[in-house]
Design a protein around this motif. Structure first.
Motif, PDB file in Angstrom:
ATOM      1  N   LEU A   1       2.685  10.097  -8.798  1.00 40.35           N
ATOM      2  CA  LEU A   1       3.820  10.285  -7.891  1.00 40.35           C
ATOM      3  C   LEU A   1       5.036  10.777  -8.660  1.00 40.35           C
ATOM      4  O   LEU A   1       5.699  11.742  -8.246  1.00 40.35           O
ATOM      5  CB  LEU A   1       4.125   8.965  -7.179  1.00 40.35           C
ATOM      6  CG  LEU A   1       5.360   8.928  -6.284  1.00 40.35           C
ATOM      7  CD1 LEU A   1       5.227   9.900  -5.122  1.00 40.35           C
ATOM      8  CD2 LEU A   1       5.600   7.508  -5.757  1.00 40.35           C
ATOM      9  N   ARG A   2       5.324  10.131  -9.785  1.00 38.99           N
ATOM     10  CA  ARG A   2       6.497  10.506 -10.574  1.00 38.99           C
ATOM     11  C   ARG A   2       6.342  11.914 -11.158  1.00 38.99           C
ATOM     12  O   ARG A   2       7.248  12.750 -11.036  1.00 38.99           O
ATOM     13  CB  ARG A   2       6.728   9.495 -11.693  1.00 38.99           C
ATOM     14  CG  ARG A   2       7.985   9.789 -12.512  1.00 38.99           C
ATOM     15  CD  ARG A   2       8.185   8.775 -13.618  1.00 38.99           C
ATOM     16  NE  ARG A   2       7.141   8.840 -14.626  1.00 38.99           N
ATOM     17  CZ  ARG A   2       6.193   7.926 -14.792  1.00 38.99           C
ATOM     18  NH1 ARG A   2       6.146   6.856 -14.036  1.00 38.99           N
ATOM     19  NH2 ARG A   2       5.276   8.077 -15.733  1.00 38.99           N
ATOM     20  N   GLU A   3       5.216  12.171 -11.780  1.00 41.87           N
ATOM     21  CA  GLU A   3       5.038  13.470 -12.443  1.00 41.87           C
ATOM     22  C   GLU A   3       4.929  14.613 -11.447  1.00 41.87           C
ATOM     23  O   GLU A   3       5.375  15.732 -11.726  1.00 41.87           O
ATOM     24  CB  GLU A   3       3.795  13.413 -13.338  1.00 41.87           C
ATOM     25  CG  GLU A   3       3.949  12.472 -14.524  1.00 41.87           C
ATOM     26  CD  GLU A   3       2.703  12.426 -15.398  1.00 41.87           C
ATOM     27  OE1 GLU A   3       1.665  12.992 -14.980  1.00 41.87           O
ATOM     28  OE2 GLU A   3       2.776  11.828 -16.489  1.00 41.87           O
ATOM     29  N   GLY A   4       4.333  14.339 -10.291  1.00 45.64           N
ATOM     30  CA  GLY A   4       4.136  15.400  -9.313  1.00 45.64           C
ATOM     31  C   GLY A   4       5.376  15.730  -8.505  1.00 45.64           C
ATOM     32  O   GLY A   4       5.589  16.894  -8.134  1.00 45.64           O
ATOM     33  N   PHE A   5       6.210  14.727  -8.219  1.00 44.19           N
ATOM     34  CA  PHE A   5       7.289  14.937  -7.263  1.00 44.19           C
ATOM     35  C   PHE A   5       8.702  14.809  -7.819  1.00 44.19           C
ATOM     36  O   PHE A   5       9.647  15.280  -7.191  1.00 44.19           O
ATOM     37  CB  PHE A   5       7.133  13.966  -6.086  1.00 44.19           C
ATOM     38  CG  PHE A   5       5.893  14.209  -5.275  1.00 44.19           C
ATOM     39  CD1 PHE A   5       5.441  15.499  -5.018  1.00 44.19           C
ATOM     40  CD2 PHE A   5       5.164  13.143  -4.771  1.00 44.19           C
ATOM     41  CE1 PHE A   5       4.295  15.724  -4.261  1.00 44.19           C
ATOM     42  CE2 PHE A   5       4.014  13.357  -4.017  1.00 44.19           C
ATOM     43  CZ  PHE A   5       3.583  14.652  -3.759  1.00 44.19           C
ATOM     44  N   LEU A   6       8.872  14.166  -8.978  1.00 51.53           N
ATOM     45  CA  LEU A   6      10.226  13.988  -9.496  1.00 51.53           C
ATOM     46  C   LEU A   6      10.933  15.313  -9.775  1.00 51.53           C
ATOM     47  O   LEU A   6      12.100  15.486  -9.397  1.00 51.53           O
ATOM     48  CB  LEU A   6      10.209  13.108 -10.743  1.00 51.53           C
ATOM     49  CG  LEU A   6      11.581  12.795 -11.346  1.00 51.53           C
ATOM     50  CD1 LEU A   6      12.508  12.139 -10.315  1.00 51.53           C
ATOM     51  CD2 LEU A   6      11.438  11.891 -12.575  1.00 51.53           C
ATOM     52  N   PRO A   7      10.272  16.296 -10.413  1.00 52.07           N
ATOM     53  CA  PRO A   7      10.960  17.577 -10.633  1.00 52.07           C
ATOM     54  C   PRO A   7      11.390  18.230  -9.316  1.00 52.07           C
ATOM     55  O   PRO A   7      12.477  18.824  -9.233  1.00 52.07           O
ATOM     56  CB  PRO A   7       9.913  18.423 -11.365  1.00 52.07           C
ATOM     57  CG  PRO A   7       9.014  17.419 -12.021  1.00 52.07           C
ATOM     58  CD  PRO A   7       8.939  16.274 -11.065  1.00 52.07           C
TER      59      PRO A   7
ATOM     60  N   HIS B   1       1.008   6.876   0.011  1.00 50.67           N
ATOM     61  CA  HIS B   1       0.112   5.733   0.106  1.00 50.67           C
ATOM     62  C   HIS B   1      -0.666   5.594  -1.212  1.00 50.67           C
ATOM     63  O   HIS B   1      -0.985   6.587  -1.875  1.00 50.67           O
ATOM     64  CB  HIS B   1      -0.845   5.899   1.278  1.00 50.67           C
ATOM     65  CG  HIS B   1      -0.164   5.753   2.612  1.00 50.67           C
ATOM     66  ND1 HIS B   1       0.215   4.533   3.111  1.00 50.67           N
ATOM     67  CD2 HIS B   1       0.231   6.691   3.522  1.00 50.67           C
ATOM     68  CE1 HIS B   1       0.797   4.711   4.286  1.00 50.67           C
ATOM     69  NE2 HIS B   1       0.838   6.007   4.554  1.00 50.67           N
ATOM     70  N   THR B   2      -0.958   4.370  -1.578  1.00 53.58           N
ATOM     71  CA  THR B   2      -1.543   4.106  -2.890  1.00 53.58           C
ATOM     72  C   THR B   2      -2.880   4.795  -3.096  1.00 53.58           C
ATOM     73  O   THR B   2      -3.223   5.146  -4.230  1.00 53.58           O
ATOM     74  CB  THR B   2      -1.721   2.588  -3.091  1.00 53.58           C
ATOM     75  OG1 THR B   2      -2.440   2.044  -1.968  1.00 53.58           O
ATOM     76  CG2 THR B   2      -0.376   1.885  -3.185  1.00 53.58           C
ATOM     77  N   GLU B   3      -3.639   5.028  -2.016  1.00 53.20           N
ATOM     78  CA  GLU B   3      -4.946   5.658  -2.191  1.00 53.20           C
ATOM     79  C   GLU B   3      -4.848   7.128  -2.572  1.00 53.20           C
ATOM     80  O   GLU B   3      -5.815   7.725  -3.050  1.00 53.20           O
ATOM     81  CB  GLU B   3      -5.796   5.515  -0.927  1.00 53.20           C
ATOM     82  CG  GLU B   3      -5.245   6.180   0.312  1.00 53.20           C
ATOM     83  CD  GLU B   3      -4.436   5.220   1.154  1.00 53.20           C
ATOM     84  OE1 GLU B   3      -4.269   5.511   2.362  1.00 53.20           O
ATOM     85  OE2 GLU B   3      -3.968   4.198   0.624  1.00 53.20           O
ATOM     86  N   ARG B   4      -3.652   7.714  -2.417  1.00 53.06           N
ATOM     87  CA  ARG B   4      -3.494   9.131  -2.762  1.00 53.06           C
ATOM     88  C   ARG B   4      -3.292   9.346  -4.254  1.00 53.06           C
ATOM     89  O   ARG B   4      -3.451  10.472  -4.740  1.00 53.06           O
ATOM     90  CB  ARG B   4      -2.302   9.724  -2.008  1.00 53.06           C
ATOM     91  CG  ARG B   4      -2.563  10.043  -0.563  1.00 53.06           C
ATOM     92  CD  ARG B   4      -1.504  10.980  -0.018  1.00 53.06           C
ATOM     93  NE  ARG B   4      -1.440  12.237  -0.755  1.00 53.06           N
ATOM     94  CZ  ARG B   4      -0.496  13.157  -0.568  1.00 53.06           C
ATOM     95  NH1 ARG B   4       0.475  12.943   0.303  1.00 53.06           N
ATOM     96  NH2 ARG B   4      -0.500  14.282  -1.262  1.00 53.06           N
ATOM     97  N   GLY B   5      -2.920   8.309  -4.985  1.00 50.55           N
ATOM     98  CA  GLY B   5      -2.720   8.496  -6.408  1.00 50.55           C
ATOM     99  C   GLY B   5      -1.928   7.367  -7.025  1.00 50.55           C
ATOM    100  O   GLY B   5      -1.439   6.465  -6.341  1.00 50.55           O
TER     101      GLY B   5
ATOM    102  N   GLY C   1       0.782  -1.222   0.000  1.00 51.37           N
ATOM    103  CA  GLY C   1       0.000   0.000   0.000  1.00 51.37           C
ATOM    104  C   GLY C   1       0.817   1.277   0.000  1.00 51.37           C
ATOM    105  O   GLY C   1       0.270   2.355   0.253  1.00 51.37           O
ATOM    106  N   PHE C   2       2.121   1.177  -0.295  1.00 52.74           N
ATOM    107  CA  PHE C   2       2.976   2.358  -0.231  1.00 52.74           C
ATOM    108  C   PHE C   2       3.911   2.398  -1.424  1.00 52.74           C
ATOM    109  O   PHE C   2       4.547   1.397  -1.760  1.00 52.74           O
ATOM    110  CB  PHE C   2       3.798   2.344   1.059  1.00 52.74           C
ATOM    111  CG  PHE C   2       4.410   3.669   1.415  1.00 52.74           C
ATOM    112  CD1 PHE C   2       3.643   4.677   1.982  1.00 52.74           C
ATOM    113  CD2 PHE C   2       5.759   3.907   1.190  1.00 52.74           C
ATOM    114  CE1 PHE C   2       4.208   5.888   2.319  1.00 52.74           C
ATOM    115  CE2 PHE C   2       6.331   5.111   1.517  1.00 52.74           C
ATOM    116  CZ  PHE C   2       5.557   6.112   2.093  1.00 52.74           C
ATOM    117  N   ARG C   3       3.974   3.557  -2.080  1.00 52.08           N
ATOM    118  CA  ARG C   3       4.869   3.774  -3.211  1.00 52.08           C
ATOM    119  C   ARG C   3       5.954   4.762  -2.810  1.00 52.08           C
ATOM    120  O   ARG C   3       5.731   5.637  -1.981  1.00 52.08           O
ATOM    121  CB  ARG C   3       4.108   4.314  -4.426  1.00 52.08           C
ATOM    122  CG  ARG C   3       3.020   3.384  -4.941  1.00 52.08           C
ATOM    123  CD  ARG C   3       2.408   3.932  -6.226  1.00 52.08           C
ATOM    124  NE  ARG C   3       1.433   3.015  -6.779  1.00 52.08           N
ATOM    125  CZ  ARG C   3       0.109   3.167  -6.703  1.00 52.08           C
ATOM    126  NH1 ARG C   3      -0.384   4.248  -6.113  1.00 52.08           N
ATOM    127  NH2 ARG C   3      -0.701   2.277  -7.225  1.00 52.08           N
TER     128      ARG C   3
END
Length: 266
Positions: free
Chosen positions: A246-252, A237-241, A213-215
């Motif tokens: 996760l990659r597009e929102g936080f990688l930059p 947590h997986t329920e958030r998205g 349940g965690f990425r």
């Protein structure tokens, strides 16, 4: 000076530790390291079984650790005391990485509303040296000092990717993978491909391989000469998205943080 018995001498020679290696100290540290989240308190027999040492040896080690304030005895049960934190405090206080990364993790976590952590590689494991979590989360514990397998974590994969190829192969060869969740990748060839991808991409994204349940998304932290010295992570947590979110929102954001930190890391 007492001489080593034949068994200890043979074991030391086989291990290649050298004549100055202190068996008693190694045994005491092994006893300390036997305790953990799933072994919060143990009997003498349980500790002896965990470290694979004679009960008499473990009894002396536990007695010494009790006298030094690192272990407490309650009847037949032994448990660690807060005194062991003095050992970690010395590292955290003298380690410039922790001093730099702890406030950065706290600030980043508050900005994104998700846990943020930093870790270094210790053999086949990662060790968290900084951790921040949003104020809305009621969990008051910290992950600083937590150890996880490197092969199945985002932090671990970017740290393994930063090693020379031969060194990375040696680490993986010495420590066969063990499943932490149903999603944990155990095939050695695919594990190596994912580490290679982390090296070429400059980041790693792990989806529920280390925790159900965690990425987790991580980037390497390089010092000014390009050497990888730590890794920075944001978890969700997986329920958030989705993993893509996760990659597009936080990688930059993670990459920008890594670029800022490059000149501060020695």
């Amino acid at each position: 000076m007492p001489r080593l018995n034949a068994e200890d001498a043979g074991r030391r020679e086989a291990a290649g530790h050298g004549p100055d290696f202190l068996e008693a100290l190694a045994r005491g540290l092994a006893v300390l390291q036997a305790f953990g989240p799933e072994r919060r308190q143990m009997t003498l027999a349980e500790v002896a079984r965990e470290v694979d040492l004679p009960r008499a040896t473990v009894r002396r080690a536990l007695h010494t650790l009790v006298v030094l304030g690192h272990v407490a005895a309650e009847g037949k049960l032994f448990r660690l005391t807060p005194g062991v934190l003095r050992l970690a405090a010395g590292y955290l206080g003298s380690n410039g990485l922790s001093n730099i990364l702890q406030p950065r993790c706290e600030k980043l976590s508050a900005e994104v509303g998700a846990p943020c952590s930093a870790a270094v590689l210790d053999g086949a494991e990662i060790v968290f040296i900084a951790y921040g979590q949003p104020a809305r989360l009621l969990n008051l514990t910290t992950n600083v000092g937590l150890r996880l397998p490197a092969f199945c974590t985002a932090l671990g994969r970017v740290l393994l990717a930063g090693l020379p190829e031969a060194e990375m192969e040696a680490v993986l060869a010495r420590h066969p993978p063990v499943a932490l969740t149903p999603q944990t990748e155990l095939d050695p060839a695919r594990i190596r491909k994912r580490i290679a991808k982390a090296r070429s991409d400059g980041f790693a994204l792990v989806d529920q391989e280390a925790e159900q349940g965690f990425r987790s998304l991580a980037v390497p932290l390089r010092r000014h000469d390009g050497r990888v010295v730590a890794a920075l992570n944001i978890g969700m947590h997986t329920e958030r998205g989705t993993a893509t979110a996760l990659r597009e929102g936080f990688l930059p954001l993670l990459r920008a943080q890594a670029a800022e930190l490059a000149q501060q890391l020695l």
